[in-house]
Design a protein around this motif. Structure first.
Motif, short mmCIF file in Angstrom:
data_model
loop_
_atom_site.label_atom_id
_atom_site.label_comp_id
_atom_site.label_asym_id
_atom_site.label_seq_id
_atom_site.Cartn_x
_atom_site.Cartn_y
_atom_site.Cartn_z
N GLY A 174 40.93 27.21 36.03
CA GLY A 174 42.32 27.34 35.94
C GLY A 174 42.67 27.27 34.36
O GLY A 174 41.93 27.25 33.65
N HIS A 175 43.84 28.48 34.21
CA HIS A 175 44.84 28.21 33.05
C HIS A 175 44.83 27.26 31.82
O HIS A 175 43.95 27.78 30.66
N ALA B 217 39.03 39.15 25.06
CA ALA B 217 39.29 41.01 25.51
C ALA B 217 39.28 41.11 27.33
O ALA B 217 40.04 42.22 27.22
N VAL B 218 38.63 40.24 27.50
CA VAL B 218 39.51 41.02 28.94
C VAL B 218 39.17 39.48 29.90
O VAL B 218 38.67 38.82 29.41
N LEU B 219 40.33 39.28 30.78
CA LEU B 219 40.10 37.82 31.95
C LEU B 219 39.95 38.53 32.76
O LEU B 219 40.69 39.23 33.87
N LEU B 220 38.96 38.18 33.67
CA LEU B 220 38.57 38.23 35.23
C LEU B 220 39.24 37.17 35.91
O LEU B 220 38.35 35.95 35.46
N GLY B 221 39.45 37.23 36.62
CA GLY B 221 40.73 36.36 37.54
C GLY B 221 40.16 36.58 38.84
O GLY B 221 40.34 37.83 39.87
N ASP C 13 45.68 32.74 45.03
CA ASP C 13 47.20 32.66 43.84
C ASP C 13 45.76 32.63 43.15
O ASP C 13 46.56 32.92 41.52
N GLY C 14 45.05 33.19 43.21
CA GLY C 14 44.07 33.88 42.11
C GLY C 14 45.26 34.62 40.95
O GLY C 14 45.31 34.35 39.86
N ARG D 66 47.56 36.03 35.90
CA ARG D 66 48.55 36.33 35.03
C ARG D 66 50.12 35.11 34.15
O ARG D 66 49.52 35.56 33.49
N THR D 67 49.54 34.17 34.68
CA THR D 67 49.76 33.06 33.71
C THR D 67 48.39 32.74 32.37
O THR D 67 48.91 32.76 31.46
#
Length: 567
Positions: free
Chosen positions: A46-47, A63-67, A75-76, A81-82
């Motif tokens: 999580g965040h 550089a990259v956020l893979l969620g 709620d991915g 977004r957070t």
């Protein structure tokens, strides 16, 4: 565009955020194996966990956020977004399992409203090349947004000098790795000293990719083309099968199909490949690119394709006139040279209409920009930007500028956008928090000292005016580039070329000269065709322009066959 700037010592990170242990472990392992020597790979559930891990790693640039999105992470998208709020420069990517089709709709909605950049399938096993192809595309997109890197060309100049801005925009659109140094900064002064240039005529252009470095002072486009090796002499005695005038989507479409089908093809372009489409930051509705494609990438790929098939290109020369004698067409060029061909495809496109406010003309390139002017977007950081126009190009520019500007206001003369802009783009603009749309308003003036500082807006219903700080991007319709054809080809009252059935109506001059009817894209001179925005009735879409270019080649073949039969 690149600026001279080193990456932080803490490096750059690829972040995977997922509560699904299997997906997180498989993805981080695959990323570490392939990219571990260049990027730090950070994973978390999580965040909070991700931020702690990043801090422990020395707070690298993300550089990259893979969620992850799926059964384990319902709620991915909210979690992603957070995380993205803390790293707005990162590319936000949804990570999903293959076959989990229930995630498709929320992902597409998130992309539409600008909350997500892309989506990828999680790796299925070791060395999942489809996964890595997607990751490489994401990293390429991220790096294109960044400063730093290889500089094939360096420019030293004043940021708001229109000549320097023109050169930067040309090179950015032609995908030339560029370093820009402001003349008054220590870096700019040091570079000029290293070059041994005293009292330079700005801008100074340094060509670094040739065996011997070339230094140009306040160069013309022609001098730049010569230094790049793009200025091959034209053979005045050659008779080409087809000369394509203009290298936007329509012209590139024509040259790809013409050259691939064995026609001797010469393409003339006075500016950058791609035309107006080349300035678009992201074209999302072009067939075959589900995650979108930048206009410059699409144009450059088409240029390479045409080149590979054998199209010869002549850059930085503008067409000055067209004449026809004994069935051969002669295109005279601005430098006094000329080329001859059995057929011509006119694909010179259209130019942005000027805003028509005299006091703003002085600020062109210094706070008033026509078109998307993609190289200027990073300079809008922290500023209020006004985008004038109600079409797709204006909408796409507003979306792109919102990545950098503190606030973007789209100014629309009409009371609605529904007749002039694609629905997906309207929804995206409405959803973006930094974008405001104001209807029934026009720009009435502007003020500033060195650069534009404030814009005067007039309410079209009440006549009331107010003045607000900001800079201006203008996209208010187009004027066809047909001045060189006045008196030669039939045009409508706005200057667009008449083709096909439009030539046979009453009052059309010059009259169609043959017994056979004109072909669909044929102009008032047999054997001369028009494609794309320059033509009356064109659809102002990249796909239709490319299609018209391809169709023009079919008509070229038919015309060449009729010439052969008449011999």
């Amino acid at each position: 565009m690149h600026h001279a700037q080193d990456q932080p010592e803490s490096g750059t990170a690829l972040v995977v955020v997922a509560r699904d242990d299997g997906m997180r472990t498989a993805t981080t392992r695959e990323l570490e194996r392939r990219y571990g020597s260049d990027y730090r790979v950070v994973g978390g559930t999580g965040h909070g966990e991700v931020e702690t891990a990043l801090h422990a790693a020395g707070d690298p640039l993300v550089a990259v956020l893979l969620g992850a999105l799926g059964e384990g992470d319902p709620d991915g998208l909210d979690v992603l977004r957070t995380c993205h709020a803390g790293h707005p420069g990162a590319v936000a990517v949804a990570l999903v399992r293959w076959g989990d089709f229930a995630t498709a709709r929320p992902i597409f909605e998130a992309i539409t409203v600008g909350q997500l950049d892309r989506w990828v399938y999680a790796p299925q096993g070791r060395a999942d090349e489809e996964f890595h192809r997607s990751v490489t595309e994401v990293l390429d997109e991220w790096s294109s947004r960044q400063d730093g890197g290889f500089e094939a060309v360096r420019i030293v100049g004043d940021r708001w000098d229109p000549h320097a801005q023109h050169l930067r925009d040309q090179m950015t659109r032609n995908r030339i790795p560029l370093g820009f140094y402001e003349a008054g900064t220590p870096g700019g002064r040091a570079l000029l000293a290293d070059l041994g240039v005293e009292q330079p005529r700005l801008p100074v252009v340094v060509v670094r990719f040739k065996p011997e470095q070339t230094v140009l002072q306040a160069p013309s486009d022609l001098e730049v083309a010569e230094a790049f090796g793009l200025f091959d002499p034209l053979d005045p005695d050659a008779v080409h099968d087809v000369v394509v005038v203009g290298a936007g989507p329509a012209g590139l479409g024509a040259s790809v199909y013409a050259a691939s089908e064995g026609l001797d093809t010469l393409q003339l372009e006075c500016e950058a490949v791609g035309g107006q489409a080349g300035t678009s930051s992201l074209i999302r509705n072009y067939l075959g690119f589900p995650t979108g494609v930048s206009g410059s990438r699409l144009a450059f790929s088409a240029y390479q394709q045409a080149w590979a098939f054998g199209t010869r290109f002549s850059f930085m020369r503008s067409a000055a006139s067209l004449s026809t004698e004994d069935g051969l067409h002669r295109v005279a060029l601005g430098d006094g040279s000329a080329v001859r061909a059995r057929t011509v495809v006119v694909a010179t496109g259209a130019a942005w209409r000027r805003i028509g406010v005299p006091e703003l003309e002085a600020f062109t390139g210094r706070g008033v920009f026509y078109g998307a002017a993609v190289s200027e977007a990073p300079a809008m950081a922290g500023r209020h930007v006004f985008v004038v126009g109600g079409g797709n190009s204006a909408g796409q520019a507003a979306v792109y500028l919102s990545r950098y500007a503190e606030k973007v206001t789209l100014l629309v003369r009409r009371s609605s956008l529904t007749e002039t802009m694609s629905d997906y783009l309207i929804r995206e603009l409405v959803a973006l928090p930094r974008v405001e749309i104001r209807y029934r308003v026009q720009v009435a003036g502007g003020r500033g000292s060195d650069v534009l500082e404030t814009v005067v807006l007039r309410d079209l219903d009440t006549g009331a005016e107010d003045e607000e700080p900001g800079m201006l991007f203008v996209m208010i319709g187009s004027e066809p580039r047909t001045d060189w054809l006045v008196g030669t080809l039939a045009r409508d009252r706005w200057g667009f070329l008449l083709t096909g059935a439009a030539l046979t109506g009453d009052g059309v001059a010059p009259a169609w000269p043959l017994d056979r009817p004109p072909a669909l894209l044929e102009t008032s001179t047999p054997g001369v065709f028009a494609a794309g925005d320059v033509r009356q009735g064109s659809v102002k879409r990249v796909a239709s322009a490319v299609g018209e270019g391809a169709l023009a080649v079919t008509l070229v073949h038919a015309h060449l066959a009729s010439l052969a039969a008449a011999r």
